[in-house]
Design a protein around this motif. Structure first.
Motif, PDB file in Angstrom:
ATOM      1  N   GLN A   1      -0.447   7.329  -6.240  1.00 13.68           N
ATOM      2  CA  GLN A   1      -1.706   8.070  -6.236  1.00 13.68           C
ATOM      3  C   GLN A   1      -1.484   9.531  -5.831  1.00 13.68           C
ATOM      4  OE1 GLN A   1      -3.885   4.700  -3.925  1.00 13.68           O
ATOM      5  NE2 GLN A   1      -5.489   5.889  -4.928  1.00 13.68           N
ATOM      6  N   SER A   2      -0.531   9.759  -4.920  1.00 11.85           N
ATOM      7  CA  SER A   2      -0.251  11.130  -4.495  1.00 11.85           C
ATOM      8  C   SER A   2       0.360  11.960  -5.615  1.00 11.85           C
ATOM      9  CB  SER A   2       0.683  11.118  -3.283  1.00 11.85           C
ATOM     10  OG  SER A   2       1.986  10.711  -3.644  1.00 11.85           O
ATOM     11  N   ARG A   3       0.866  11.290  -6.666  1.00  7.59           N
ATOM     12  CA  ARG A   3       1.417  11.993  -7.816  1.00  7.59           C
ATOM     13  C   ARG A   3       0.381  12.143  -8.937  1.00  7.59           C
ATOM     14  NH1 ARG A   3       4.292  12.678  -4.216  1.00  7.59           N
ATOM     15  NH2 ARG A   3       6.572  12.736  -4.169  1.00  7.59           N
ATOM     16  N   GLY A   4      -0.891  11.889  -8.599  1.00  7.67           N
ATOM     17  CA  GLY A   4      -1.968  12.112  -9.552  1.00  7.67           C
ATOM     18  C   GLY A   4      -2.304  10.936 -10.433  1.00  7.67           C
ATOM     19  N   ILE A   5      -1.742   9.768 -10.155  1.00  5.35           N
ATOM     20  CA  ILE A   5      -2.037   8.578 -10.961  1.00  5.35           C
ATOM     21  C   ILE A   5      -3.264   7.881 -10.375  1.00  5.35           C
ATOM     22  CG2 ILE A   5      -1.147   6.362 -11.767  1.00  5.35           C
ATOM     23  CD1 ILE A   5       1.655   7.514 -11.529  1.00  5.35           C
ATOM     24  N   PRO A   6      -4.310   7.622 -11.191  1.00  2.00           N
ATOM     25  CA  PRO A   6      -5.507   6.936 -10.678  1.00  2.00           C
ATOM     26  C   PRO A   6      -5.151   5.584 -10.063  1.00  2.00           C
ATOM     27  CG  PRO A   6      -5.897   7.812 -12.874  1.00  2.00           C
ATOM     28  CD  PRO A   6      -4.434   7.971 -12.621  1.00  2.00           C
TER      29      PRO A   6
ATOM     30  N   GLN B   1       0.807  -1.224   0.000  1.00  2.00           N
ATOM     31  CA  GLN B   1       0.000   0.000   0.000  1.00  2.00           C
ATOM     32  C   GLN B   1       0.840   1.274   0.000  1.00  2.00           C
ATOM     33  OE1 GLN B   1      -3.452   0.057  -0.342  1.00  2.00           O
ATOM     34  NE2 GLN B   1      -2.945  -2.083  -0.816  1.00  2.00           N
ATOM     35  N   MET B   2       2.066   1.227   0.494  1.00  2.00           N
ATOM     36  CA  MET B   2       2.881   2.434   0.558  1.00  2.00           C
ATOM     37  C   MET B   2       3.260   2.965  -0.827  1.00  2.00           C
ATOM     38  SD  MET B   2       3.137   3.704   3.508  1.00  2.00           S
ATOM     39  CE  MET B   2       4.555   4.774   3.318  1.00  2.00           C
ATOM     40  N   PRO B   3       3.872   2.152  -1.692  1.00  2.00           N
ATOM     41  CA  PRO B   3       4.156   2.660  -3.043  1.00  2.00           C
ATOM     42  C   PRO B   3       2.888   2.971  -3.823  1.00  2.00           C
ATOM     43  CG  PRO B   3       4.722   0.333  -2.866  1.00  2.00           C
ATOM     44  CD  PRO B   3       4.445   0.805  -1.491  1.00  2.00           C
ATOM     45  N   LEU B   4       1.801   2.239  -3.541  1.00  2.00           N
ATOM     46  CA  LEU B   4       0.536   2.530  -4.204  1.00  2.00           C
ATOM     47  C   LEU B   4       0.047   3.926  -3.825  1.00  2.00           C
ATOM     48  CD1 LEU B   4      -1.772   1.474  -6.000  1.00  2.00           C
ATOM     49  CD2 LEU B   4      -2.829   0.533  -3.929  1.00  2.00           C
TER      50      LEU B   4
ATOM     51  N   GLU C   1      -2.099   0.558  -9.654  1.00  2.00           N
ATOM     52  CA  GLU C   1      -2.025  -0.881  -9.387  1.00  2.00           C
ATOM     53  C   GLU C   1      -1.433  -1.620 -10.572  1.00  2.00           C
ATOM     54  OE1 GLU C   1      -5.814  -1.480  -6.317  1.00  2.00           O
ATOM     55  OE2 GLU C   1      -6.072  -1.782  -8.481  1.00  2.00           O
ATOM     56  N   ALA C   2      -1.876  -1.262 -11.791  1.00  2.00           N
ATOM     57  CA  ALA C   2      -1.370  -1.933 -12.990  1.00  2.00           C
ATOM     58  C   ALA C   2       0.124  -1.696 -13.178  1.00  2.00           C
ATOM     59  CB  ALA C   2      -2.146  -1.442 -14.215  1.00  2.00           C
ATOM     60  N   ILE C   3       0.579  -0.483 -12.892  1.00  2.00           N
ATOM     61  CA  ILE C   3       2.004  -0.160 -13.000  1.00  2.00           C
ATOM     62  C   ILE C   3       2.819  -1.012 -12.025  1.00  2.00           C
ATOM     63  CG2 ILE C   3       3.727   1.643 -12.580  1.00  2.00           C
ATOM     64  CD1 ILE C   3       1.669   3.665 -13.640  1.00  2.00           C
TER      65      ILE C   3
ATOM     66  N   GLU D   1      -2.162   0.971 -19.992  1.00  2.00           N
ATOM     67  CA  GLU D   1      -2.432   2.256 -20.639  1.00  2.00           C
ATOM     68  C   GLU D   1      -3.858   2.719 -20.421  1.00  2.00           C
ATOM     69  OE1 GLU D   1      -0.873   5.525 -22.271  1.00  2.00           O
ATOM     70  OE2 GLU D   1       0.264   3.656 -22.038  1.00  2.00           O
ATOM     71  N   ASN D   2      -4.793   1.750 -20.368  1.00  7.62           N
ATOM     72  CA  ASN D   2      -6.216   2.127 -20.350  1.00  7.62           C
ATOM     73  C   ASN D   2      -6.823   2.098 -18.947  1.00  7.62           C
ATOM     74  OD1 ASN D   2      -6.374   2.440 -23.195  1.00  7.62           O
ATOM     75  ND2 ASN D   2      -6.454   0.209 -23.418  1.00  7.62           N
ATOM     76  N   GLN D   3      -6.025   1.838 -17.933  1.00  7.63           N
ATOM     77  CA  GLN D   3      -6.560   1.863 -16.578  1.00  7.63           C
ATOM     78  C   GLN D   3      -6.790   3.311 -16.131  1.00  7.63           C
ATOM     79  OE1 GLN D   3      -7.570  -0.779 -15.065  1.00  7.63           O
ATOM     80  NE2 GLN D   3      -6.691  -2.259 -16.496  1.00  7.63           N
ATOM     81  N   ALA D   4      -7.938   3.571 -15.570  1.00  6.25           N
ATOM     82  CA  ALA D   4      -8.263   4.948 -15.137  1.00  6.25           C
ATOM     83  C   ALA D   4      -8.652   4.956 -13.672  1.00  6.25           C
ATOM     84  CB  ALA D   4      -9.398   5.485 -15.995  1.00  6.25           C
TER      85      ALA D   4
END
Length: 433
Positions: free
Chosen positions: A385-390, A378-381, A395-397, A430-433
């Protein structure tokens, strides 16, 4: 089903072709009929049911047409490669781009080798114990063709050798069957990368039952990449037997990105001193997919090392099985063997059955194994997210980074990039939002 019945019904007819191998094929057929189809009561198949396979009607399809566009979907685009294509176990000359222009490299179909160079087939079936592996016995009895790849002494092949096996669905709702067979002999000092890949064409059930035999002679180096990308109606069963001689290196990468049911038995025998072996795998499953990887590293001589990392990413109601055995004989002193199995469970209904095994009869060894199962950290996740990534894309990354670690060790840069693209697309990053 009675264990002595013909497990694949009308599909098993008389043994045909390869008259010089007739005795081998007849014994294999009898071994298969004696062993039958394994059930979950068999320890080696405890977590993998083949009930659906036994209830299907099978047909060994002929040379059904496959377009170049369909083939290229599985051929890694513009990757420079020596590509040999088989459709339903039959050699397709039109889709094959080049058998060989490299001095010291000989590539022949088994049919051609049996007629013109039978000495190339001396190792065919030599390392496949048909009395122990029922599907290996079935393949030995019923393969219609295959390929032998021979690397003469000190031959170095810079271009990957890609053996592409495609199975087509049958138009009459029968299960299309193929029996791929690959034999590789790497003589002393030779070096090459083999890509073994599987795909299915058309809508409907398919069954591919493959056997691969690899002989790595002293000081030879072989990298072997297996990629399974068959449809969600397909069953794939593969048996790989590798014999390594002294001072040799063998690297095996097993990539599962498709299939309804996949089973791999990979057995590597370290048959000499100073042998180096690497056996890694990555499995990505979703829905009700099932993959079962059984591996064996057999250390018989001293001063050898083996390293194994298998990773699973399981979503939906998918099921993964990992059974990894390291066997160290009494004379195999100074063995260094490490095994790791790591699994990400992306769904509460996904399941992993992990069984690492060490069987050691030598007293001066370094052998370790470990198995971990869990969810995303959960920490890297949170950081992503704190950098604006949905969240879903974050999760996919993270899943991609976890799985791609296995592919990073593949030596050919272009091949590695193609496989990373396939993994990226499979996870739909690419398509995960």
């Amino acid at each position: 089903m009675d264990r002595t019945d013909m497990p694949l019904g009308g599909f098993l007819a008389e043994v045909e072709g390869f008259e010089s191998l007739q005795t081998l094929r007849e014994k294999a057929l009898q071994d298969h009929l004696s062993l039958g189809i394994p059930t979950t009561k068999d320890e080696e198949w405890k977590y993998t049911s083949l009930r659906n396979l036994t209830e299907q009607y099978f047909t060994q399809s002929g040379r059904l047409p496959v377009t170049e566009e369909q083939m290229l979907h599985f051929a890694y685009g513009d990757l420079q490669q020596i590509r040999i294509v088989f459709i339903n176990g039959h050699y397709d000359e039109g889709l094959t781009n080049s058998l060989s222009h490299v001095p010291g490299l000989t590539i022949k179909t088994l049919q051609c080798a049996a007629d013109t160079a039978p000495h190339l087939l001396e190792n065919l079936g030599k390392h496949t114990k048909t009395e122990e592996f029922t599907f290996g016995a079935l393949n030995t009895a019923k393969f219609s063709d295959g390929v032998v790849i021979h690397l003469a002494k000190n031959t170095v092949v810079d271009t990957p050798i890609h053996v592409l096996n495609l199975t087509t669905a049958d138009v009459n709702n029968a299960t299309g069957v193929s029996m791929p067979r690959i034999l590789v002999l790497a003589e002393s000092g030779s070096k090459a990368t083999l890509v073994e890949s599987y795909g299915s064409v058309g809508k409907g059930a398919t069954f591919s039952n493959a056997v691969v035999e690899v002989v790595v002679e002293p000081n030879a180096w072989v990298e072997h990449v297996k990629v399974t990308r068959e449809s969600l109606d397909s069953t794939h069963i593969g048996l790989t037997n590798v014999m390594q001689e002294r001072d040799s290196t063998y690297l095996h990468y097993n990539v599962i990105l498709g299939g309804k049911l996949t089973r791999n038995d990979i057995n590597i025998f370290l048959n000499g001193s100073n042998v180096h072996t690497r056996m890694d795998g990555v499995t990505i499953l979703d829905g009700n997919q099932h993959a079962d990887n059984h591996t064996r590293l057999d250390h018989a001589y001293p001063h050898c090392d083996s390293f194994e990392v298998y990773k699973h990413v399981l979503d939906g109601e998918s099921t993964g099985v990992f059974n990894g055995k390291i066997y160290v004989h009494q004379d195999a002193q100074k063995t260094d063997a490490k095994q790791t199995n790591q699994t990400l469970l992306m769904s509460p209904t996904a399941t992993i059955n992990s069984k690492p095994q060490l069987e050691i009869y030598a007293d001066d060894v370094k052998c370790t194994h470990g198995a971990t199962v869990g969810n995303l950290d959960q920490m890297p996740l949170f950081y992503l997210q704190s950098r604006g990534i949905p969240k879903r894309r974050a999760e996919a990354i993270m899943v991609y980074a976890f799985a791609a670690e296995v592919l990073e060790r593949i030596s050919n840069e272009d091949l590695r990039a193609r496989l990373e693209e396939l993994l990226y697309d499979k996870l739909d990053v690419e398509n995960q939002a």
